[in-house]
Scaffold this active site. Structure first.
Site, PDB file in Angstrom:
ATOM      1  N   SER A 139       0.873  -1.178   0.000  1.00 21.14           N
ATOM      2  CA  SER A 139       0.000   0.000   0.000  1.00 21.14           C
ATOM      3  C   SER A 139       0.908   1.225   0.000  1.00 21.14           C
ATOM      4  O   SER A 139       2.081   1.131   0.396  1.00 21.14           O
ATOM      5  CB  SER A 139      -0.848  -0.009   1.281  1.00 21.14           C
ATOM      6  OG  SER A 139      -1.371   1.277   1.552  1.00 21.14           O
ATOM      7  N   TYR A 152      -1.274  -0.794  10.549  1.00 21.78           N
ATOM      8  CA  TYR A 152      -1.447  -1.193   9.146  1.00 21.78           C
ATOM      9  C   TYR A 152      -0.177  -0.891   8.349  1.00 21.78           C
ATOM     10  O   TYR A 152       0.316  -1.735   7.594  1.00 21.78           O
ATOM     11  CB  TYR A 152      -2.632  -0.425   8.564  1.00 21.78           C
ATOM     12  CG  TYR A 152      -2.925  -0.706   7.111  1.00 21.78           C
ATOM     13  CD1 TYR A 152      -3.579  -1.864   6.713  1.00 21.78           C
ATOM     14  CD2 TYR A 152      -2.564   0.215   6.109  1.00 21.78           C
ATOM     15  CE1 TYR A 152      -3.864  -2.110   5.373  1.00 21.78           C
ATOM     16  CE2 TYR A 152      -2.849  -0.016   4.773  1.00 21.78           C
ATOM     17  CZ  TYR A 152      -3.503  -1.177   4.408  1.00 21.78           C
ATOM     18  OH  TYR A 152      -3.790  -1.414   3.085  1.00 21.78           O
TER      19      TYR A 152
HETATM   20  N1  LIG Z   1      -8.737  -0.310  -0.690  1.00 21.96           N
HETATM   21  C1  LIG Z   1      -7.693   0.489  -0.630  1.00 21.96           C
HETATM   22  O1  LIG Z   1      -7.810   1.717  -0.656  1.00 21.96           O
HETATM   23  C2  LIG Z   1      -6.302  -0.107  -0.551  1.00 21.96           C
HETATM   24  C3  LIG Z   1      -5.204   0.750  -0.682  1.00 21.96           C
HETATM   25  C4  LIG Z   1      -3.918   0.217  -0.636  1.00 21.96           C
HETATM   26  C5  LIG Z   1      -3.739  -1.140  -0.438  1.00 21.96           C
HETATM   27  N2  LIG Z   1      -4.814  -1.949  -0.301  1.00 21.96           N
HETATM   28  C6  LIG Z   1      -4.560  -3.374  -0.113  1.00 21.96           C
HETATM   29  O2  LIG Z   1      -5.180  -4.079  -1.171  1.00 21.96           O
HETATM   30  C7  LIG Z   1      -5.631  -5.357  -0.717  1.00 21.96           C
HETATM   31  C8  LIG Z   1      -7.100  -5.532  -1.005  1.00 21.96           C
HETATM   32  O3  LIG Z   1      -7.831  -4.472  -0.408  1.00 21.96           O
HETATM   33  P1  LIG Z   1      -9.403  -4.322  -0.599  1.00 21.96           P
HETATM   34  O4  LIG Z   1      -9.697  -2.869  -0.624  1.00 21.96           O
HETATM   35  O5  LIG Z   1      -9.870  -5.187  -1.706  1.00 21.96           O
HETATM   36  O6  LIG Z   1      -9.882  -4.916   0.817  1.00 21.96           O
HETATM   37  P2  LIG Z   1     -11.298  -5.530   1.282  1.00 21.96           P
HETATM   38  O7  LIG Z   1     -11.439  -5.181   2.722  1.00 21.96           O
HETATM   39  O8  LIG Z   1     -12.383  -5.140   0.324  1.00 21.96           O
HETATM   40  O9  LIG Z   1     -11.059  -7.098   1.135  1.00 21.96           O
HETATM   41  C9  LIG Z   1     -10.203  -7.793   1.980  1.00 21.96           C
HETATM   42  C10 LIG Z   1     -10.578  -9.257   1.953  1.00 21.96           C
HETATM   43  O10 LIG Z   1      -9.679  -9.963   2.829  1.00 21.96           O
HETATM   44  C11 LIG Z   1     -10.439 -10.929   3.518  1.00 21.96           C
HETATM   45  N3  LIG Z   1      -9.757 -11.350   4.752  1.00 21.96           N
HETATM   46  C12 LIG Z   1      -9.615 -10.645   5.914  1.00 21.96           C
HETATM   47  N4  LIG Z   1      -8.984 -11.394   6.828  1.00 21.96           N
HETATM   48  C13 LIG Z   1      -8.700 -12.595   6.241  1.00 21.96           C
HETATM   49  C14 LIG Z   1      -8.046 -13.777   6.674  1.00 21.96           C
HETATM   50  N5  LIG Z   1      -7.585 -13.915   7.931  1.00 21.96           N
HETATM   51  N6  LIG Z   1      -7.916 -14.808   5.797  1.00 21.96           N
HETATM   52  C15 LIG Z   1      -8.409 -14.699   4.541  1.00 21.96           C
HETATM   53  N7  LIG Z   1      -9.057 -13.605   4.081  1.00 21.96           N
HETATM   54  C16 LIG Z   1      -9.185 -12.557   4.922  1.00 21.96           C
HETATM   55  C17 LIG Z   1     -11.769 -10.248   3.783  1.00 21.96           C
HETATM   56  O11 LIG Z   1     -12.794 -11.185   4.125  1.00 21.96           O
HETATM   57  C18 LIG Z   1     -12.003  -9.540   2.450  1.00 21.96           C
HETATM   58  O12 LIG Z   1     -12.686 -10.362   1.542  1.00 21.96           O
HETATM   59  C19 LIG Z   1      -5.267  -5.408   0.769  1.00 21.96           C
HETATM   60  O13 LIG Z   1      -4.025  -6.040   0.928  1.00 21.96           O
HETATM   61  C20 LIG Z   1      -5.152  -3.946   1.149  1.00 21.96           C
HETATM   62  O14 LIG Z   1      -4.331  -3.748   2.279  1.00 21.96           O
HETATM   63  C21 LIG Z   1      -6.083  -1.464  -0.353  1.00 21.96           C
END
Ligand SMILES: NC(=O)c1ccc[n+]([C@@H]2O[C@H](COP(=O)([O-])OP(=O)(O)OC[C@H]3O[C@@H](n4cnc5c(N)ncnc54)[C@H](O)[C@@H]3O)[C@@H](O)[C@H]2O)c1
Length: 249
Positions: A139, A152
């Site tokens: 991220s 985080y």
């Molecule tokens: N959304 C953003 O703005 C953003 C920005 C930078 C990085 N990211 C990164 O991108 C990735 C995806 O983000 P997103 O926005 O799709 O998140 P999201 O919250 O929509 O989805 C995360 C998923 O991870 C699953 N999860 C949580 N704990 C778990 C576990 N113990 N085992 C298996 N699955 C588990 C959840 O059930 C969910 O389906 C993440 O790594 C996040 O840190 C997101």
């Protein structure tokens, strides 16, 4: 399109958000896809909605035994694994002075230890498959310091270090390891800070060169590239998809 034809891919946290978009893009490119998540209801629904050769498996990435079971089932069902996306994560913002020990352990367990366990669990099957591509998800909170992002952010900085070590260790086994580095991306995680209805409001993004958050589908295209043979000479590095957030100003 068939940029991933013949490949089997595992996407953790694939029940929603970027993981679901990656599963969809991988399937579009001809891969067999396993969506792995703790949310069985959403995971099953995502797999059914995408259709084709997409299967849901329950996986808690923070538990070594859960990984063992998932990899054994993939070996049994497909006999190979070519791509792992360590995408599952938890997110919240909280000042350092207010963070609890339990919450800290929980977020490290999923975001950082989960990725380590994943790499360790899939590597033998990937090696037996002739090599592969591991895509960790960091991220912009893992390349800069945002207030409220200690727990985080440290996991996302750690992911980038883990990526480099894993790339160094696994290159001789023909496994490439890289990192996706998204900035703000629409969806439930961004919803922790910005209500869904406001996420695409351009007034919120005047400081960003592209003046908008990313869409999960745009991050998924980065994952397709790193999963495919088009990135065959890329390992141990970051692909930043942040609308210009960290490279300008
Ligand atoms: N959304 C953003 O703005 C953003 C920005 C930078 C990085 N990211 C990164 O991108 C990735 C995806 O983000 P997103 O926005 O799709 O998140 P999201 O919250 O929509 O989805 C995360 C998923 O991870 C699953 N999860 C949580 N704990 C778990 C576990 N113990 N085992 C298996 N699955 C588990 C959840 O059930 C969910 O389906 C993440 O790594 C996040 O840190 C997101």
């Amino acid at each position: 399109m068939s940029r991933l034809a013949g490949k089997t891919a595992l996407v953790t946290g694939g029940a929603q958000g970027q993981g679901a978009a990656e599963a969809r893009a991988f399937a579009r490119e001809g891969a067999r896809v396993v969506i792995a998540d703790v949310n069985s209801e959403l995971g099953l629904a995502a797999a059914a909605e995408i259709g084709g050769d997409v299967q849901f498996m329950y996986l808690d990435v923070s538990l070594a035994d859960s990984w063992k079971q998932t990899v054994a089932t993939i070996d049994e069902n497909y006999g190979r694994l070519d791509v792992l996306v360590n995408n599952a994560a938890r997110y919240w913002t909280r000042p350092i002075l207010e963070e609890s020990d339990e919450a800290l352990d929980a977020i490290i367990g999923v975001n950082l230890k989960g990725a380590f366990l994943g790499i360790r669990a899939v590597a033998p099957l990937m090696i037996a498959s002739g090599g592969g591509s591991i895509i960790n998800v960091s991220s912009t909170a893992g390349i800069s310091g945002h207030a409220g992002h200690a727990a985080y952010g440290m996991t996302k900085w750690g992911i980038r270090g883990l990526t480099r070590v894993a790339a160094a260790e696994l290159s001789p086994s023909r496994i490439r390891v890289n990192c996706l580095v998204p900035g703000a991306v629409t969806g439930p995680m961004l919803g922790v800070n910005i209500p869904d209805s406001d996420q695409r409001d351009p007034n919120r993004w005047t400081g960003l060169p592209l003046r908008r958050p990313g869409e999960p589908e745009e991050i998924a295209e980065g994952a397709v590239f790193l999963a495919s043979n088009e990135s065959s000479y890329i390992t141990g590095t970051d692909l930043v998809l942040d609308g210009g957030a960290t490279g300008t100003g």
